[in-house]
Scaffold this motif. Structure first.
Motif, PDB file in Angstrom:
ATOM      1  N   ASN A   1     -10.616  -3.090   5.900  1.00 15.71           N
ATOM      2  CA  ASN A   1     -10.995  -3.770   4.666  1.00 15.71           C
ATOM      3  C   ASN A   1     -10.079  -3.254   3.567  1.00 15.71           C
ATOM      4  O   ASN A   1      -9.883  -2.043   3.453  1.00 15.71           O
ATOM      5  CB  ASN A   1     -12.450  -3.484   4.313  1.00 15.71           C
ATOM      6  CG  ASN A   1     -13.395  -4.103   5.324  1.00 15.71           C
ATOM      7  OD1 ASN A   1     -13.214  -5.250   5.704  1.00 15.71           O
ATOM      8  ND2 ASN A   1     -14.379  -3.349   5.760  1.00 15.71           N
ATOM      9  N   VAL A   2      -9.517  -4.164   2.791  1.00 16.65           N
ATOM     10  CA  VAL A   2      -8.599  -3.765   1.723  1.00 16.65           C
ATOM     11  C   VAL A   2      -9.077  -4.320   0.397  1.00 16.65           C
ATOM     12  O   VAL A   2      -9.836  -5.282   0.344  1.00 16.65           O
ATOM     13  CB  VAL A   2      -7.150  -4.245   2.011  1.00 16.65           C
ATOM     14  CG1 VAL A   2      -6.626  -3.661   3.313  1.00 16.65           C
ATOM     15  CG2 VAL A   2      -7.051  -5.760   2.022  1.00 16.65           C
ATOM     16  N   GLN A   3      -8.596  -3.687  -0.649  1.00 17.67           N
ATOM     17  CA  GLN A   3      -8.808  -4.171  -2.007  1.00 17.67           C
ATOM     18  C   GLN A   3      -7.456  -4.637  -2.526  1.00 17.67           C
ATOM     19  O   GLN A   3      -6.471  -3.895  -2.454  1.00 17.67           O
ATOM     20  CB  GLN A   3      -9.363  -3.065  -2.898  1.00 17.67           C
ATOM     21  CG  GLN A   3     -10.725  -2.577  -2.483  1.00 17.67           C
ATOM     22  CD  GLN A   3     -11.148  -1.331  -3.247  1.00 17.67           C
ATOM     23  OE1 GLN A   3     -10.331  -0.610  -3.794  1.00 17.67           O
ATOM     24  NE2 GLN A   3     -12.449  -1.087  -3.268  1.00 17.67           N
ATOM     25  N   VAL A   4      -7.421  -5.851  -3.029  1.00 11.61           N
ATOM     26  CA  VAL A   4      -6.177  -6.437  -3.501  1.00 11.61           C
ATOM     27  C   VAL A   4      -6.117  -6.315  -5.013  1.00 11.61           C
ATOM     28  O   VAL A   4      -7.050  -6.712  -5.721  1.00 11.61           O
ATOM     29  CB  VAL A   4      -6.059  -7.911  -3.065  1.00 11.61           C
ATOM     30  CG1 VAL A   4      -4.746  -8.509  -3.548  1.00 11.61           C
ATOM     31  CG2 VAL A   4      -6.177  -8.022  -1.545  1.00 11.61           C
ATOM     32  N   GLY A   5      -5.022  -5.741  -5.496  1.00  9.73           N
ATOM     33  CA  GLY A   5      -4.824  -5.545  -6.929  1.00  9.73           C
ATOM     34  C   GLY A   5      -3.931  -6.611  -7.531  1.00  9.73           C
ATOM     35  O   GLY A   5      -3.881  -7.752  -7.068  1.00  9.73           O
ATOM     36  N   GLU A   6      -3.178  -6.196  -8.533  1.00  9.12           N
ATOM     37  CA  GLU A   6      -2.341  -7.141  -9.273  1.00  9.12           C
ATOM     38  C   GLU A   6      -1.140  -7.602  -8.450  1.00  9.12           C
ATOM     39  O   GLU A   6      -0.675  -6.901  -7.558  1.00  9.12           O
ATOM     40  CB  GLU A   6      -1.858  -6.500 -10.573  1.00  9.12           C
ATOM     41  CG  GLU A   6      -0.874  -5.358 -10.358  1.00  9.12           C
ATOM     42  CD  GLU A   6      -0.430  -4.712 -11.658  1.00  9.12           C
ATOM     43  OE1 GLU A   6       0.322  -5.349 -12.413  1.00  9.12           O
ATOM     44  OE2 GLU A   6      -0.847  -3.565 -11.893  1.00  9.12           O
TER      45      GLU A   6
ATOM     46  N   ALA B   1       0.866  -1.183   0.000  1.00  7.03           N
ATOM     47  CA  ALA B   1       0.000   0.000   0.000  1.00  7.03           C
ATOM     48  C   ALA B   1       0.899   1.227   0.000  1.00  7.03           C
ATOM     49  O   ALA B   1       1.624   1.463   0.966  1.00  7.03           O
ATOM     50  CB  ALA B   1      -0.913   0.004   1.225  1.00  7.03           C
ATOM     51  N   ILE B   2       0.883   1.984  -1.085  1.00  3.78           N
ATOM     52  CA  ILE B   2       1.667   3.215  -1.186  1.00  3.78           C
ATOM     53  C   ILE B   2       0.692   4.372  -1.401  1.00  3.78           C
ATOM     54  O   ILE B   2      -0.151   4.330  -2.299  1.00  3.78           O
ATOM     55  CB  ILE B   2       2.684   3.153  -2.339  1.00  3.78           C
ATOM     56  CG1 ILE B   2       3.688   2.018  -2.092  1.00  3.78           C
ATOM     57  CG2 ILE B   2       3.409   4.493  -2.486  1.00  3.78           C
ATOM     58  CD1 ILE B   2       4.704   1.821  -3.201  1.00  3.78           C
ATOM     59  N   LEU B   3       0.829   5.387  -0.542  1.00  2.98           N
ATOM     60  CA  LEU B   3      -0.042   6.551  -0.611  1.00  2.98           C
ATOM     61  C   LEU B   3       0.777   7.780  -0.235  1.00  2.98           C
ATOM     62  O   LEU B   3       1.495   7.766   0.764  1.00  2.98           O
ATOM     63  CB  LEU B   3      -1.224   6.380   0.357  1.00  2.98           C
ATOM     64  CG  LEU B   3      -2.269   7.479   0.379  1.00  2.98           C
ATOM     65  CD1 LEU B   3      -2.982   7.578  -0.976  1.00  2.98           C
ATOM     66  CD2 LEU B   3      -3.280   7.210   1.488  1.00  2.98           C
TER      67      LEU B   3
ATOM     68  N   ASN C   1      -4.970  -1.584  -1.837  1.00  2.00           N
ATOM     69  CA  ASN C   1      -5.614  -0.302  -1.611  1.00  2.00           C
ATOM     70  C   ASN C   1      -6.446  -0.393  -0.331  1.00  2.00           C
ATOM     71  O   ASN C   1      -7.070  -1.423  -0.063  1.00  2.00           O
ATOM     72  CB  ASN C   1      -6.507   0.047  -2.806  1.00  2.00           C
ATOM     73  CG  ASN C   1      -7.127   1.414  -2.688  1.00  2.00           C
ATOM     74  OD1 ASN C   1      -6.525   2.342  -2.155  1.00  2.00           O
ATOM     75  ND2 ASN C   1      -8.337   1.553  -3.187  1.00  2.00           N
ATOM     76  N   ILE C   2      -6.433   0.683   0.454  1.00  2.00           N
ATOM     77  CA  ILE C   2      -7.223   0.741   1.685  1.00  2.00           C
ATOM     78  C   ILE C   2      -8.247   1.860   1.489  1.00  2.00           C
ATOM     79  O   ILE C   2      -7.977   3.026   1.792  1.00  2.00           O
ATOM     80  CB  ILE C   2      -6.323   1.001   2.910  1.00  2.00           C
ATOM     81  CG1 ILE C   2      -5.149   0.004   2.930  1.00  2.00           C
ATOM     82  CG2 ILE C   2      -7.138   0.918   4.200  1.00  2.00           C
ATOM     83  CD1 ILE C   2      -4.079   0.312   3.961  1.00  2.00           C
ATOM     84  N   PRO C   3      -9.428   1.540   0.961  1.00  6.50           N
ATOM     85  CA  PRO C   3     -10.376   2.582   0.556  1.00  6.50           C
ATOM     86  C   PRO C   3     -10.894   3.457   1.689  1.00  6.50           C
ATOM     87  O   PRO C   3     -11.183   4.629   1.467  1.00  6.50           O
ATOM     88  CB  PRO C   3     -11.521   1.811  -0.104  1.00  6.50           C
ATOM     89  CG  PRO C   3     -11.316   0.384   0.225  1.00  6.50           C
ATOM     90  CD  PRO C   3      -9.906   0.203   0.660  1.00  6.50           C
TER      91      PRO C   3
END
Length: 158
Positions: A64-69, A19-21, A95-97
């Protein structure tokens, strides 16, 4: 959990999230460790790796996270707590929405406390991060898909 003791060693199948932000990456460590790593954990039998990351982040942080590629696959041999480890690691974009802050926070893995911290990717060469390829790879923009090996055949010398 897929963590198998074999003779005097341990085999782990681990999944971690990237997770990079705002130029910072989310890392974690236990209070007793002197290094940082990407959050995640060991897969359960018959669990897809993306599902492992969602479950581990929920268990350890409540997020809750969203997992990408998938970014990286790592074959890593190392010693931790005086035990040889053979680890296969899958690293995914994450991603951590619902993230509201990049402040440090505490999480937990079972009874063990975890410290989570957002660290500037350009400062990763000044803090210990494992596996070792992470500091250089996390500073890349854009991130590139790769396969890494860490071959320490003589673990007794470590």
């Amino acid at each position: 959990m897929i963590s198998l003791p074999i003779d005097d060693a341990l085999f782990n199948y681990r999944v971690a999230g990237v997770a990079i932000l705002n130029g910072k990456v989310l890392l974690h460590k236990t209070p007793s460790d002197n290094f940082w790593s990407l959050p995640g954990g060991r897969a359960e039998l018959f669990e897809f790796s993306k599902d492992t990351l969602v479950r581990e982040m929920e268990e350890e942080t409540g997020m809750n996270v969203q997992v990408g590629e998938m970014l990286w696959v790592s074959e890593n041999f190392f010693r931790y707590n005086d035990k040889k480890h053979h680890e296969i690691g899958f690293y995914f974009k994450m991603n951590i929405p619902d993230l509201t802050s990049q402040d440090d926070f505490l999480g937990a893995e079972g009874q063990e406390e975890l410290l989570f911290k957002w660290i500037d990717v350009n400062e990763l060469t000044t803090v210990p991060v494992y596996p070792e390829f992470l500091a250089e790879e996390l500073a890349r923009n854009p991130l590139e898909t790769k396969h890494f090996t860490s071959d320490f055949r003589d673990l007794d010398a470590m």
